[in-house]
Design an enzyme around this catalytic site. Structure first.
Site, PDB file in Angstrom:
ATOM      1  N   GLY A  24       0.824  -1.212   0.000  1.00 45.14           N
ATOM      2  CA  GLY A  24       0.000   0.000   0.000  1.00 45.14           C
ATOM      3  C   GLY A  24       0.854   1.257   0.000  1.00 45.14           C
ATOM      4  O   GLY A  24       2.090   1.193   0.028  1.00 45.14           O
ATOM      5  N   ASP A  25       0.168   2.406  -0.098  1.00 44.49           N
ATOM      6  CA  ASP A  25       0.828   3.709  -0.016  1.00 44.49           C
ATOM      7  C   ASP A  25       1.852   3.922  -1.121  1.00 44.49           C
ATOM      8  O   ASP A  25       2.943   4.431  -0.888  1.00 44.49           O
ATOM      9  CB  ASP A  25       1.498   3.895   1.363  1.00 44.49           C
ATOM     10  CG  ASP A  25       0.552   3.566   2.488  1.00 44.49           C
ATOM     11  OD1 ASP A  25      -0.577   4.057   2.447  1.00 44.49           O
ATOM     12  OD2 ASP A  25       0.919   2.796   3.388  1.00 44.49           O
ATOM     13  N   GLY A  27       1.081   5.599  -4.026  1.00 45.63           N
ATOM     14  CA  GLY A  27       0.735   6.740  -4.866  1.00 45.63           C
ATOM     15  C   GLY A  27      -0.399   6.463  -5.842  1.00 45.63           C
ATOM     16  O   GLY A  27      -0.437   7.029  -6.940  1.00 45.63           O
ATOM     17  N   LYS A  28      -1.354   5.613  -5.416  1.00 43.29           N
ATOM     18  CA  LYS A  28      -2.514   5.334  -6.279  1.00 43.29           C
ATOM     19  C   LYS A  28      -3.303   6.608  -6.548  1.00 43.29           C
ATOM     20  O   LYS A  28      -3.824   6.802  -7.630  1.00 43.29           O
ATOM     21  CB  LYS A  28      -3.451   4.315  -5.620  1.00 43.29           C
ATOM     22  CG  LYS A  28      -2.934   2.900  -5.631  1.00 43.29           C
ATOM     23  CD  LYS A  28      -3.938   1.949  -5.019  1.00 43.29           C
ATOM     24  CE  LYS A  28      -4.050   2.059  -3.525  1.00 43.29           C
ATOM     25  NZ  LYS A  28      -2.991   1.481  -2.722  1.00 43.29           N
ATOM     26  N   GLY A  29      -3.385   7.471  -5.525  1.00 43.65           N
ATOM     27  CA  GLY A  29      -4.198   8.691  -5.623  1.00 43.65           C
ATOM     28  C   GLY A  29      -3.797   9.547  -6.808  1.00 43.65           C
ATOM     29  O   GLY A  29      -4.642  10.043  -7.549  1.00 43.65           O
ATOM     30  N   GLY A  52      -6.468   5.887   3.145  1.00 42.39           N
ATOM     31  CA  GLY A  52      -6.562   7.333   3.322  1.00 42.39           C
ATOM     32  C   GLY A  52      -5.888   8.036   2.176  1.00 42.39           C
ATOM     33  O   GLY A  52      -4.848   7.586   1.704  1.00 42.39           O
ATOM     34  N   HIS A  53      -6.516   9.078   1.671  1.00 42.82           N
ATOM     35  CA  HIS A  53      -5.851   9.855   0.638  1.00 42.82           C
ATOM     36  C   HIS A  53      -6.053  11.339   0.911  1.00 42.82           C
ATOM     37  O   HIS A  53      -7.078  11.744   1.427  1.00 42.82           O
ATOM     38  CB  HIS A  53      -6.332   9.463  -0.768  1.00 42.82           C
ATOM     39  CG  HIS A  53      -7.815   9.328  -0.863  1.00 42.82           C
ATOM     40  ND1 HIS A  53      -8.452   8.112  -0.723  1.00 42.82           N
ATOM     41  CD2 HIS A  53      -8.776  10.249  -1.057  1.00 42.82           C
ATOM     42  CE1 HIS A  53      -9.761   8.308  -0.828  1.00 42.82           C
ATOM     43  NE2 HIS A  53      -9.977   9.580  -1.034  1.00 42.82           N
ATOM     44  N   THR A 139      -5.463  -0.579  11.696  1.00 45.91           N
ATOM     45  CA  THR A 139      -5.774   0.854  11.757  1.00 45.91           C
ATOM     46  C   THR A 139      -6.907   1.141  12.747  1.00 45.91           C
ATOM     47  O   THR A 139      -7.260   2.287  12.960  1.00 45.91           O
ATOM     48  CB  THR A 139      -6.200   1.368  10.367  1.00 45.91           C
ATOM     49  OG1 THR A 139      -7.352   0.616   9.951  1.00 45.91           O
ATOM     50  CG2 THR A 139      -5.098   1.216   9.343  1.00 45.91           C
ATOM     51  N   ARG A 153     -21.514 -14.862   7.383  1.00 43.84           N
ATOM     52  CA  ARG A 153     -22.933 -14.578   7.099  1.00 43.84           C
ATOM     53  C   ARG A 153     -23.639 -13.884   8.257  1.00 43.84           C
ATOM     54  O   ARG A 153     -24.788 -14.145   8.563  1.00 43.84           O
ATOM     55  CB  ARG A 153     -23.651 -15.876   6.704  1.00 43.84           C
ATOM     56  CG  ARG A 153     -23.129 -16.428   5.401  1.00 43.84           C
ATOM     57  CD  ARG A 153     -23.430 -17.876   5.228  1.00 43.84           C
ATOM     58  NE  ARG A 153     -22.677 -18.658   6.193  1.00 43.84           N
ATOM     59  CZ  ARG A 153     -22.503 -19.969   6.102  1.00 43.84           C
ATOM     60  NH1 ARG A 153     -23.025 -20.627   5.116  1.00 43.84           N
ATOM     61  NH2 ARG A 153     -21.814 -20.618   6.998  1.00 43.84           N
ATOM     62  N   GLN A 254      -5.041  -0.330  -0.435  1.00 44.92           N
ATOM     63  CA  GLN A 254      -3.953  -1.155   0.128  1.00 44.92           C
ATOM     64  C   GLN A 254      -3.110  -1.777  -0.995  1.00 44.92           C
ATOM     65  O   GLN A 254      -2.978  -1.161  -2.037  1.00 44.92           O
ATOM     66  CB  GLN A 254      -4.521  -2.235   1.068  1.00 44.92           C
ATOM     67  CG  GLN A 254      -5.014  -1.699   2.404  1.00 44.92           C
ATOM     68  CD  GLN A 254      -6.442  -1.209   2.389  1.00 44.92           C
ATOM     69  OE1 GLN A 254      -7.298  -1.807   1.772  1.00 44.92           O
ATOM     70  NE2 GLN A 254      -6.725  -0.126   3.070  1.00 44.92           N
ATOM     71  N   THR A 365      -3.381   6.867  10.083  1.00 43.20           N
ATOM     72  CA  THR A 365      -2.992   6.804  11.496  1.00 43.20           C
ATOM     73  C   THR A 365      -1.863   7.778  11.846  1.00 43.20           C
ATOM     74  O   THR A 365      -1.583   7.982  13.026  1.00 43.20           O
ATOM     75  CB  THR A 365      -2.487   5.386  11.823  1.00 43.20           C
ATOM     76  OG1 THR A 365      -1.409   5.104  10.936  1.00 43.20           O
ATOM     77  CG2 THR A 365      -3.577   4.347  11.641  1.00 43.20           C
ATOM     78  N   PRO A 368       4.686   6.490  11.501  1.00 40.43           N
ATOM     79  CA  PRO A 368       5.804   6.462  10.549  1.00 40.43           C
ATOM     80  C   PRO A 368       5.766   5.145   9.780  1.00 40.43           C
ATOM     81  O   PRO A 368       5.535   4.089  10.364  1.00 40.43           O
ATOM     82  CB  PRO A 368       7.054   6.516  11.435  1.00 40.43           C
ATOM     83  CG  PRO A 368       6.614   6.377  12.840  1.00 40.43           C
ATOM     84  CD  PRO A 368       5.116   6.486  12.906  1.00 40.43           C
ATOM     85  N   ASP A 396      12.006   9.857  -7.914  1.00 42.16           N
ATOM     86  CA  ASP A 396      12.857  11.017  -7.631  1.00 42.16           C
ATOM     87  C   ASP A 396      13.355  11.046  -6.183  1.00 42.16           C
ATOM     88  O   ASP A 396      14.299  11.774  -5.860  1.00 42.16           O
ATOM     89  CB  ASP A 396      12.059  12.303  -7.897  1.00 42.16           C
ATOM     90  CG  ASP A 396      10.758  12.304  -7.111  1.00 42.16           C
ATOM     91  OD1 ASP A 396       9.965  11.350  -7.280  1.00 42.16           O
ATOM     92  OD2 ASP A 396      10.539  13.237  -6.307  1.00 42.16           O
TER      93      ASP A 396
END
Ligand code: IMP
Length: 501
Positions: A24-25, A27-29, A52-53, A139, A153, A254, A365, A368, A396
């Site tokens: 996860g994290d 840079g999908k956003g 979270g974005h 989380t 169910r 994720q 959250t 780090p 970069d």
């Protein structure tokens, strides 16, 4: 950026997905934002408020958890949907709607699947009280308990909140089945946790039963009034959208290595974050997806929460440090000025430097993120589920480093153990990923070293202009994984994107 190349490439595609090949994290956003100009419909299909974005609203940064980032394009007629696979927390969605309303952002095209599993206060309570929270580093957003109810169910769905009588009777039944679990909870602690605004600020607490069914029904009926106009039958909606040849973008959450199906055992989230899970959570079949942007951060990677991470800089020291609640502000103040020193010091310090350079702190959250070198063994494994097309982000970040290391194998250092039909021997080299966490914790990285570069990459907009050192790394990753790197992100801005397709 060569936007026209991207648009041309997408011209014959109808359904495109963005998924992550790591933890996860990645840079999908940014990619979803980039692709919003192409898409008519943007759907989230997995996860919940654990994701979270950051969305810039009137020049102010806000962290959103459920409403897709494409909502800023609502006024241009883009339709944003929370799909059937999303762990739907009505309180969080309503808070996010309030924030958007305050900022005059249109939400008239937002839609919610009537079939999404419904987050209830006991999911949040159990997630926050169970010792799994500390062990896994969840989380605390109720994700595991809700999906567990879904599989057994015992879940309510968005649709249920619109019929008060039915809702109450189902809730009573399901809560009766949880009586033993609730009875075992420490009442004072439960009371304290239920004071949290996300858990009703105390209104759901009941001295005798811990949770009051009546209060939950009352509150969720209020939520129903607010959400009614957004709810749709997603499957019918998509049948029509496909007939009308709409462009559909599936937004993952994720990453594959956290997937309940393929991720590192025990330390997983509770939905399948790979392409298959995403498609299913959006009400589609995987084979309907025409192209997949499979993202990997390069040339480092991160993990939030506990679990094995063979190439982590600082290994166990870093895992423990990141779990022990250091804030972004504290770390920035303490270490930022010493960046060059940190980079020259031990692995643990280098890990802190990577975190500061990449601004790697959890959006949900604030924790780090653990940092380490890019692990190609893990990447190749994840690509088995997400496909061979890769998008590299954040390349970069490591500019200026003398050496870049890529993990190409592991050395297994644990005791002899039976795994997948044979015996793993101590000190044996392994070139494939092992999602069994007990074993992976004993896998030490074996690196191949490459030269770094000093040139600023953030303004480069075509592949050929990249420094040779970067191109060597890109080609090595392609050869190693058998994949194809189609897109490279050299900065947070839309424009800072190299299209190689
Ligand atoms: P849960 O999804 O809250 O149950 O947490 C299970 C594990 O997934 C924990 O290690 C979390 O840190 C991790 N996790 C959940 N959501 C995200 C995310 O959006 N990015 C990175 N890690 C996540």
């Amino acid at each position: 950026m060569q936007q026209d190349i991207l648009q041309k490439f997408l011209a014959d595609k109808k359904i495109v997905a963005v998924v992550c090949n790591q933890w996860g994290d990645t840079g999908k956003g940014k990619l979803v934002d980039l692709l919003s100009s192409w898409a008519n419909i943007i759907i989230r299909g997995t996860g919940g408020a654990n994701a979270g974005h950051t969305i810039l609203v009137n020049d102010q940064e806000h962290i959103f958890h459920l409403i897709p980032s494409g909502i800023l394009h609502d006024s241009q007629g883009k339709i944003n949907i929370l799909g059937r696979g999303v762990a739907f927390d009505p309180k969080i969605v309503i808070d996010e709607l309030d924030l958007l309303a305050e900022s005059n952002i249109s939400v008239k095209n937002l839609k919610i699947s009537h079939q999404a599993p419904l987050m209830l206060p006991y999911h949040l309570l159990i997630d926050r009280m169970s010792d799994m929270k500390a062990k896994v580093g969840t989380t605390g957003r109720g994700i595991g308990p809700l999906y567990a109810d879904f599989i057994s169910r015992q879940s309510l769905f968005v649709n249920d909140i619109f019929d008060r009588v039915n809702f109450k009777s189902k809730l009573e039944n399901f809560l009766a089945n949880k009586k033993d679990i609730l009875a075992q909870l420490d009442k004072d602690l439960a009371k304290q946790i239920l004071l949290h605004p996300h858990l009703g600020a105390g209104i759901f607490f009941d001295e005798q039963n811990i949770l009051s069914v009546d209060k939950i029904v009352e509150k969720y009926s209020e939520y129903a009034l607010r959400l009614k106009d957004f709810v749709i039958n997603l499957e019918l909606f998509l049948q029509q959208a496909k007939k009308e040849q709409k462009n559909i973008l599936l937004e993952g959450a994720q990453g594959a290595l956290l997937s309940i199906d393929y991720g590192t055992t025990k330390f997983q989230t509770a939905s399948d974050c790979t392409l298959a899970g995403l498609a299913k959570g959006c009400g589609l079949r995987e084979r309907e997806v025409d192209y997949v942007f499979g993202i990997a951060k390069a040339f480092y990677m991160t993990r939030v929460g506990n679990g094995p991470f063979p190439s982590e800089l600082g290994a166990k020291q870093s895992e423990d440090y990141c779990a022990s609640g250091h804030s972004k502000e504290e770390e920035k103040e303490k270490y930022a000025v010493k960046l060059p020193d940190l980079l020259k010091a031990d692995d643990f310090s280098q890990g802190i430097a990577f975190r500061l350079m990449g601004r790697e702190y959890g959006a949900t959250t604030g924790r780090p993120r653990r940092t380490g070198w890019l692990d190609l063994v893990a990447l190749k494994y994840a690509m088995q589920f997400n496909g061979q097309n890769l998008s590299l982000t954040k390349i970069d970040v490591l500019t200026g480093l003398e050496k870049i290391k890529l993990c190409v194998k592991y050395k297994y250092t644990g005791p002899e153990i039976f795994y997948a039909g044979s015996v793993l021997k101590t000190n044996q080299e392994i070139a494939y990923f092992i999602p069994d966490s007990d074993i992976l914790y004993h896998c030490q990285p074996i690196y191949q070293e490459f030269s770094g570069w000093t040139e600023d990459l953030t303004k480069i907009d075509d592949y050929q202009t990249l420094p040779q050192a970067v191109k060597t790394l890109v080609e090595f990753i392609e050869n190693y994984t058998g994949g194809q790197i189609d897109l490279i992100s050299v900065g947070p801005d839309r424009e800072q994107t190299i299209i190689k397709i």
